[in-house]
Design an enzyme around this catalytic site. Structure first.
Site, PDB file in Angstrom:
ATOM      1  N   THR A  73       0.951  -1.266   0.103  1.00 22.96           N
ATOM      2  CA  THR A  73       0.024   0.105   0.055  1.00 22.96           C
ATOM      3  C   THR A  73       0.869   1.297   0.089  1.00 22.96           C
ATOM      4  O   THR A  73       0.688   2.249  -0.789  1.00 22.96           O
ATOM      5  CB  THR A  73      -0.970   0.009   1.258  1.00 22.96           C
ATOM      6  OG1 THR A  73      -1.948  -1.161   1.113  1.00 22.96           O
ATOM      7  CG2 THR A  73      -1.822   1.131   1.369  1.00 22.96           C
ATOM      8  N   ALA A 203       5.918  -8.451   1.746  1.00 25.99           N
ATOM      9  CA  ALA A 203       6.729  -9.796   2.073  1.00 25.99           C
ATOM     10  C   ALA A 203       5.483 -10.713   2.572  1.00 25.99           C
ATOM     11  O   ALA A 203       5.609 -11.845   2.493  1.00 25.99           O
ATOM     12  CB  ALA A 203       7.726  -9.587   3.197  1.00 25.99           C
ATOM     13  N   CYS A 327      -9.491  -6.462   2.076  1.00 27.06           N
ATOM     14  CA  CYS A 327      -9.637  -4.804   2.159  1.00 27.06           C
ATOM     15  C   CYS A 327     -11.009  -4.495   1.622  1.00 27.06           C
ATOM     16  O   CYS A 327     -11.554  -3.279   1.999  1.00 27.06           O
ATOM     17  CB  CYS A 327      -8.688  -4.232   1.199  1.00 27.06           C
ATOM     18  SG  CYS A 327      -7.107  -5.242   0.935  1.00 27.06           S
TER      19      CYS A 327
HETATM   20  N1  7TS Z   1      -1.649  -5.183  -4.079  1.00 24.72           N
HETATM   21  C1  7TS Z   1      -2.340  -6.390  -4.296  1.00 24.72           C
HETATM   22  C2  7TS Z   1      -2.427  -6.780  -5.690  1.00 24.72           C
HETATM   23  C3  7TS Z   1      -2.802  -6.809  -3.152  1.00 24.72           C
HETATM   24  O1  7TS Z   1      -3.671  -7.915  -3.363  1.00 24.72           O
HETATM   25  C4  7TS Z   1      -2.926  -6.239  -1.910  1.00 24.72           C
HETATM   26  C5  7TS Z   1      -3.417  -7.163  -0.684  1.00 24.72           C
HETATM   27  C6  7TS Z   1      -2.143  -5.289  -1.616  1.00 24.72           C
HETATM   28  C7  7TS Z   1      -1.724  -4.396  -2.745  1.00 24.72           C
HETATM   29  C8  7TS Z   1      -1.924  -4.486  -0.254  1.00 24.72           C
HETATM   30  O2  7TS Z   1      -0.685  -5.347   0.211  1.00 24.72           O
HETATM   31  P1  7TS Z   1      -0.190  -4.576   1.573  1.00 24.72           P
HETATM   32  O3  7TS Z   1       1.145  -5.102   1.666  1.00 24.72           O
HETATM   33  O4  7TS Z   1      -0.531  -3.230   1.802  1.00 24.72           O
HETATM   34  O5  7TS Z   1      -1.093  -5.327   2.694  1.00 24.72           O
HETATM   35  N2  7TS Z   1      -4.511  -7.842  -0.835  1.00 24.72           N
HETATM   36  C9  7TS Z   1      -5.469  -8.272  -0.225  1.00 24.72           C
HETATM   37  C10 7TS Z   1      -6.358  -9.202  -0.767  1.00 24.72           C
HETATM   38  O6  7TS Z   1      -6.504  -9.881  -1.821  1.00 24.72           O
HETATM   39  N3  7TS Z   1      -7.186  -9.710   0.433  1.00 24.72           N
HETATM   40  O7  7TS Z   1      -6.570  -9.151   1.642  1.00 24.72           O
HETATM   41  C11 7TS Z   1      -5.618  -8.204   1.057  1.00 24.72           C
END
Ligand code: 7TS
Length: 386
Positions: A73, A203, A327
């Site tokens: 994110t 990660a 999310c």
């Molecule tokens: N991008 C993608 C494609 C993702 O699937 C997710 C999390 C994120 C970004 C965000 O990652 P983070 O490191 O900020 O947590 N996706 C999901 C999901 O598909 N179900 O729960 C979280």
């Protein structure tokens, strides 16, 4: 009751080998790598090694940058907002192309920029759930600064043709960002072969810990930091470096790449077994052709069965799956991907995502098949529309 975890696209278990690697950095090697004393100095070789593992893990070259941050994110926000300050704000280039498939952290960053005068095109997938290089090419104008297309989709596992898209972007002189969160550890991500300018990963999606991620920036390019402060990460990202997390992420990417064959053979076999079993029921639709999907993901729509009800039944039996992205799970809106591929309204509320990992066992899949089939039967009997 045995607990069965089939929500690996939301997050994954930390591999025990990764956990072992990170532990010393919480116990005795807890120095700040920017300190000048021995506590700081002694951790630096471990960070250095982790960076090498990350560079080699994605095929980055020495001249490229990898910025360690807290999550994808953050990485995705850094790219999209960074573009605004670097280019979009003060030039004629005021256009971003992205897709309707992106994670909310890309989509909402783009929406935010729209409120600041940036024009954003959200490409709709075709009936296979794909975004093609031609769609990107057709959307590029002389005002386009950035294309942001994910490498693999989190809900369906559909792998997007990033290599072809990268060729179009290069040809047209437009920068390309790809969110590779769902690709790493599932398909080979090799930036020697595929030319993207910015790449983001996290990660905890490949058996590393939560709270650490990476942003790749190709040689010669620059992005202003999202977090201003100290000089860490060469001034690209202020904040004390997460040493344990970085070391763990290095180990995790190494293990993930070493497991790619296993992922493609064994994880795929178990996923296909579950998929075939669910498809034996009438009126079941799987989104995305098998050969176009990451080996661990199955997104299935079961007519007459609300996604949430199915998740509830599975959960009662100790099985964790999801209706899509965690999310977005608080809003009960129809799944955008099912809507995008043209499913009717009823089908669009019936998506269930099963995502496996290299830790998933055959026994777990056998239990899931049994429980899911019973749930389908029970919920269809209760349904007023089926
Ligand atoms: N991008 C993608 C494609 C993702 O699937 C997710 C999390 C994120 C970004 C965000 O990652 P983070 O490191 O900020 O947590 N996706 C999901 C999901 O598909 N179900 O729960 C979280």
């Amino acid at each position: 009751m045995e607990r069965i975890y089939l929500d690996n696209n939301a997050t994954t278990i930390v591999d025990p080998a990764v956990r072992d690697t990170m532990e010393p950095f919480y116990c005795h090697m807890y120095g700040n790598p920017n300190s000048l004393h021995l506590f700081g100095i002694e951790v630096r070789p471990y960070l250095h090694q982790a960076m090498e593992q990350l560079y080699s893990g994605i095929g980055a070259s020495d001249a490229d940058d990898i910025i360690i941050n807290s999550c994808a994110t953050e990485g995705n926000n850094t790219v999209i907002l960074g573009f605004y300050f670097n280019l979009l704000k003060d030039t004629r280039k005021k256009h971003i192309i992205t897709t309707q498939l992106e994670h909310p952290c890309v989509r909402e960053s783009c929406r935010f920029l729209e409120r600041h005068g940036v024009k954003v095109t959200y490409l709709a997938p075709d009936r296979d759930g794909l975004i093609t290089a031609k769609m990107v090419k057709d959307a590029i104008t002389d005002q386009t600064a950035l294309v942001s297309v994910m490498w693999a989709n989190n809900e369906t596992g559909i792998i997007l043709p990033i290599e072809e898209i990268s060729k179009v972007c290069k040809e047209q002189g437009v920068y390309l960002h790809s969110d590779a969160v769902q690709a790493i550890g599932k398909v080979k991500v090799d930036l020697q072969k595929v030319r993207v300018d910015f790449l983001t990963f996290s990660a905890h999606k490949f058996h590393g810990p939560k709270g650490v991620g990476g942003l790749y920036i190709r040689d010669g390019l620059n992005l202003p930091p999202l977090l201003h402060g100290g000089e860490q990460m060469g001034g690209h990202r202020a904040g004390t470096v997460n040493v344990a997390g970085t070391v763990a992420m290095g180990k995790a990417i190494e293990l993930a790449n070493a497991s790619l064959d296993f992922e493609n053979r064994e994880v795929r076999r178990l996923r296909d077994k579950l998929e075939d079993a669910l498809l034996k029921n009438a009126d079941v639709l799987v989104v995305g052709k098998r050969e176009l999907r990451t080996p661990n993901t199955l997104y299935v729509s079961i007519r007459g069965v609300e996604g949430e009800s199915m998740i509830w039944d599975l959960n009662q039996n100790g099985i964790a799956a999801s209706t899509g992205s965690a999310c977005a799970s608080e809003s009960l809106e129809a799944s955008p991907i099912l809507t995008a591929i043209g499913a009717d309204r009823e089908l669009a509320h019936t998506g269930v995502r099963f995502s496996l990992s290299r830790f998933t066992t055959e026994k777990e899949i056998d239990i899931t098949i049994e429980v899911a089939n019973k749930a389908i039967e029970r919920l269809r009997q209760l349904s007023t529309s089926y």
